[in-house]
Design an enzyme around this catalytic site. Structure first.
Site: not given
Ligand code: GLN
Length: 499
Positions: A79, A154, A178
């Site tokens: 990532k 994400s 994420s």
């Molecule tokens: N979807 C969650 C957010 O927008 C988690 C994102 C993540 O785990 N990096 O914060």
């Protein structure tokens, strides 16, 4: 060789037994990426030079007949929130569009030392803020199972490459879901280990007390093999835990008969898609058939998890993102007349709308007069949420829930409604607030053929239990998971040659 079927284990074995070379594997993966990734958009940068250098190293070891390290020749993706030396590292943000890291993240070093080959950096929501990958500063990722749908976020790119077969495995970060939510949406396995299990050194920070590093793979075993090489104490991350790393394969095949599996009522209430509910209930049934005792439990503070997460996460983000000022990293606006103006213009042009929203929210909850009402209160509720798990684990060995309330939604479906998007994390943020490990495994498909994910939580540092239950469920459920579908190009190829 059909590279679509390669697993961590079989890729290494193929190199070890000289059925192929690491270099030939890298060739085959880049060919597939060139042919197929334009339609998915999972990669932001390919690091060919680095990949071939590493492949040559592995091939030299194999030629000499030396013992091969555990991930020798395994093509993986990283990532784009992990620092990679001499390779562009953007965190999915325009503000870092031209940033080339001077050092490697610890996980990157460890995976390469274990022989893995990094093919490239994967697309993600900007600074890992999002649940659909549509917040990427560059382009969205399309779900390989249905190109009209999001891959989740994400770490959508890291989930998509495994689903599409354009990498054997990958790594992501999980601050509120994420890793697990995109794994569920793409029909792959995603593991968020215990807080402190894997070093965060070189992970671009979103919310430091919630950020976790973990692997994606086609199977629970692949996730375990990846974790094995990633885990362990490291002085450069003071929050990495000084807890011995067990052999994650030792218990993975042990029968689950007699284990107590908690099923929390709060994760099966209103808002849960009926198809997700029945798939996960069927998964729990399989565990019962394998001899697990199914125990109804309650995690009563679950309803506070989303607001608590969005106070803590935004507060920490507003502080972590203060460093992007156009001076030390990345892009700088050149038209400011004063220093303050340069900062403002850089941040205004460099950050996307969601990142700005979070910086404002976070600054607000930390400001004098509101700190006690929001931030301090959220910290207290966080403790209550952790206590819920603590009490539950006095009675059960693992907890099983849906990973996300729905299967993958359509691109554009939730972009105008941040609150609806935040609710996609309702079942995953709890494990980040409590710091416990959680895995998502494929668990059937919807009528439309979309993957559904089942989540398994364990006690702190009890990854062996999470992997064992996950492996048992995965095998019981084999045959119910989505197949790979026809891939239809949706947009023109992008230039991914930098790095
Ligand atoms: N979807 C969650 C957010 O927008 C988690 C994102 C993540 O785990 N990096 O914060």
């Amino acid at each position: 060789m059909n590279i679509d079927l390669l697993t961590v284990d079989s890729a290494r074995t193929a190199v070890l037994e000289k059925q192929t070379t690491a270099t030939a594997l890298v060739d085959a993966f880049y060919q597939k990426i060139d042919a197929e990734d334009a339609a998915i958009g999972a990669y932001l940068t390919l690091c060919k030079e680095r990949a071939y250098r590493q492949a040559a190293r592995v091939d030299a070891l194999a030629d000499k007949g030396d013992a091969l390290p555990p991930l020798a020749g395994v093509p993986i993706a990283v990532k784009d929130v992990f620092a990679t030396k001499d390779v562009r590292t953007t965190a999915g943000s325009k503000i870092l569009a031209n940033f080339v890291s001077p050092y490697d993240a610890t996980v990157v070093t460890r995976l390469e030392e274990a022989g893995a080959i990094i093919l490239g950096k994967t697309n993600c929501d900007e600074f890992a803020m999002g649940s659909s990958n549509e917040n990427s500063g560059f382009y969205p990722v399309h779900n390989p199972r249905d190109h009209a749908r999001v891959p989740g976020g994400s770490s959508g790119g890291s989930a998509a490459v495994v689903a599409a077969g354009t990498a054997v495995a990958s790594i992501g970060s999980d601050t509120g879901g994420s890793i697990r939510q995109p794994a569920a949406f793409c029909g792959v396995v995603g593991l968020k280990p215990t807080y402190g299990r894997v070093s965060r050194y070189g992970l671009i920070a979103f919310a430091s007390s919630l950020d976790h590093v973990g692997p994606f793979g086609k199977s629970v075993k692949d996730a375990a093999l990846m974790l094995q090489s990633m885990a362990g104490r490291e002085p450069l991350d003071s929050t990495s835990a000084d807890v011995p790393v067990p052999n994650y394969l030792d218990q993975i095949e042990q029968p689950v008969r007699g284990l107590r599996i908690g099923v929390p009522e709060e994760y099966f209430g209103e808002g849960l898609d009926p198809e997700v509910r029945s798939a996960v209930e069927a998964g729990i049934q399989e565990l019962a058939k394998a001899g697990c005792e199914i125990v109804p439990i309650s995690l009563p503070n679950t309803k506070y998890a989303i607001p608590t997460y969005y106070v803590v996460a935004t507060a920490e983000a507003s502080s972590n993102l203060a460093r992007y000022d156009g001076v030390r990293y990345g892009v700088r606006a050149t038209d400011g007349k004063t220093l303050a103006e340069m900062y403002r213009r850089t941040r205004d042009a460099g950050f996307g709308a969601e990142v700005k929203r979070r910086i404002m929210l976070g600054t607000y909850v930390l400001s004098a007069g509101y700190y006690d009402a929001y931030y301090l209160k959220a910290q207290r509720v966080r403790r209550l949420l952790a206590n819920d798990f603590h009490q539950a684990f006095a009675r059960v060995d693992a907890i099983v829930t849906p990973t996300a309330p729905t299967p993958a939604f359509k691109l554009g479906e939730k972009t105008d409604d941040p609150l609806a998007m935040y609710l996609a994390d309702i079942f995953t943020v709890t494990a980040n607030l409590a710091g416990i490990p959680g895995i998502s495994i494929p668990c059937g498909t919807s009528k439309e053929g979309l993957p559904i994910g089942m989540q398994i939580f364990g006690k702190h540092f009890d990854e062996p239990m999470v992997l064992r239950v996950g492996h048992a469920a995965e095998h019981a459920l084999a045959g119910t998971v989505a197949g790979k579908e026809q891939q239809i190009p949706r947009f023109a190829p992008n230039d991914k040659s930098i790095g």
